[in-house]
Design an enzyme around this catalytic site. Structure first.
Site, short mmCIF file in Angstrom:
data_model
loop_
_atom_site.label_atom_id
_atom_site.label_comp_id
_atom_site.label_asym_id
_atom_site.label_seq_id
_atom_site.Cartn_x
_atom_site.Cartn_y
_atom_site.Cartn_z
N LYS A 1 0.88 -1.16 0.00
CA LYS A 1 0.00 0.00 0.00
C LYS A 1 0.93 1.22 0.00
O LYS A 1 1.57 1.52 1.00
CB LYS A 1 -0.92 0.02 1.23
CG LYS A 1 -1.74 1.31 1.27
CD LYS A 1 -2.54 1.50 2.54
CE LYS A 1 -2.68 2.99 2.82
NZ LYS A 1 -3.53 3.31 3.95
N GLY B 1 -7.67 9.56 9.38
CA GLY B 1 -7.96 9.69 10.80
C GLY B 1 -8.96 10.78 11.15
O GLY B 1 -9.20 11.04 12.32
N ASN C 1 -9.16 2.29 9.23
CA ASN C 1 -8.46 1.85 10.43
C ASN C 1 -9.01 2.55 11.67
O ASN C 1 -9.65 1.96 12.52
CB ASN C 1 -6.94 2.13 10.26
CG ASN C 1 -6.11 1.58 11.42
OD1 ASN C 1 -6.62 1.19 12.47
ND2 ASN C 1 -4.82 1.52 11.24
N THR C 2 -8.81 3.89 11.73
CA THR C 2 -9.14 4.63 12.95
C THR C 2 -10.62 4.50 13.33
O THR C 2 -10.94 4.42 14.52
CB THR C 2 -8.78 6.12 12.78
OG1 THR C 2 -7.46 6.20 12.28
CG2 THR C 2 -8.86 6.86 14.09
#
Lengths: 273, 66
Positions: free
Chosen positions: A115, A176, A224-225
């Site tokens: 990635k 994020g 993710n976050t």
């Protein structure tokens, strides 16, 4: 039958059929890819990832802690036979650094995927698309399968596809931030013009964001976050899994057109005098 | 002999191989990627590559990330 497979096989409902997510030479049932960072502990991470149904997870390359060797590699907690491990170049600000991290990730011996992420601005973490493109060309040349994180700019997305990336991954909003999908039009435009799979990476905050993103017709979502920073990560992971499936099904179903005026759903005739 | 390992000065026994260094540091060689003076050492060569005084080593592995 997995929920993913069940979600895909809607043929018995409407003869609408989905295909698995094809990336490079691999197929995935789940259209949700998750990161492994920022969890309060490893057990929470593993539970959340299992609840998400994701088959592909991202990891970062970092120095070993020399004096705390017990806190070792994340591979102590995630079995590469259970999850496809996608090394990232997160934290890199130059093409040269990204190449270095990508090569280190490949030398771990799991696969030749990366990635690719090259950051251009510290406060927004927005990508440096020139450096990303430069690194992508070199990595493709070296035999990497490159999934490139980028902004929602069509021209950059086209160039990354031309460079040989196996997937282009525009952001929904900054990494994020949890701001959700700020530019659905640009994401749709990218999806309509590219042949390689488009995965929206970064910015999703909650399940409705994941759903709305998938409704644009993109091939998948990476987050993710939104899961790691939820009060209850495994529960949010489950919500994201369902949100991604709901959005995908809604896209395949073909939504009704929007109108500026109301149209009654019940017959207007047959009313009593 | 003196080495620089992950940015820290370290003194280790002379004549260590890459694998020897990892074992000395109580690391699992199968999970660590080694860069020696900016060049990646292939894991199949950990047993044969001998370190030299002043080598700059980066020992990395996979951690959680997005």
């Amino acid at each position: 039958m997995t929920i993913e497979a069940e979600g895909r096989d809607v043929s018995r409902l409407d003869r609408v059929q989905d295909a698995p997510l094809r990336l490079g030479d691999r197929e995935f049932e789940s259209r949700l890819i998750v990161g492994t960072g920022k969890y309060r502990d490893d057990e929470t991470m593993v539970r959340a990832i299992r609840a998400s149904g994701a088959e592909m997870v991202t990891v970062a390359v970092r120095r070993v802690e020399l004096d705390r060797s017990k806190e070792g590699s994340i591979l102590h907690h995630l079995d590469p036979d259970e999850f496809f491990i996608l090394p990232n170049t997160a934290g890199c600000y130059t093409a040269e650094d990204a190449l270095r991290y990508a090569r280190l990730g490949r030398a771990a011996g799991l696969n030749e995927w990366v990635k690719l992420e090259v950051i251009g601005d510290e406060s927004t973490l927005l990508p440096d698309v020139h450096a990303t493109l430069e690194a992508a060309r070199i990595l493709v040349e070296e035999g990497f399968k490159v999934m490139a994180y980028t902004n929602e700019d069509l021209v950059t997305a086209l160039r990354l596809e031309d460079a040989g990336c196996i997937s282009v991954m525009p952001l929904a909003s900054p990494i994020g931030s949890g701001l959700g999908l700020v530019n659905p039009y640009y994401i749709r435009e990218i999806k309509s013009r590219l042949e390689v799979p488009v995965i929206v990476d970064a910015g999703v905050g909650t399940a409705s964001d994941a759903c709305a993103t998938m409704e644009q017709g993109v091939d998948g979502v990476l987050m993710n976050t939104a899961i790691a920073a939820a009060d209850h990560p495994a529960t949010m992971a489950r919500a994201m899994r369902l949100g991604v499936q709901a959005g995908r099904l809604a896209y395949l179903a073909g939504r009704m057109p929007t109108r500026e005026i109301a149209v009654p759903s019940s017959p207007t005739h047959g009313m009593l005098d | 002999m003196p080495l620089q390992v992950n940015g820290e000065e370290r003194t280790v026994p002379d004549g260590l191989t890459v694998r020897g260094l990892l074992v000395h540091l109580e690391l699992v060689p199968e999970l660590v990627v080694v860069e020696r003076n900016r060049e990646i050492v292939d894991r199949s060569r950990y047993d044969e590559v001998e370190l030299e005084a002043g080598d700059r080593l980066e020992l990395v592995h996979f951690v959680g990330g997005g």
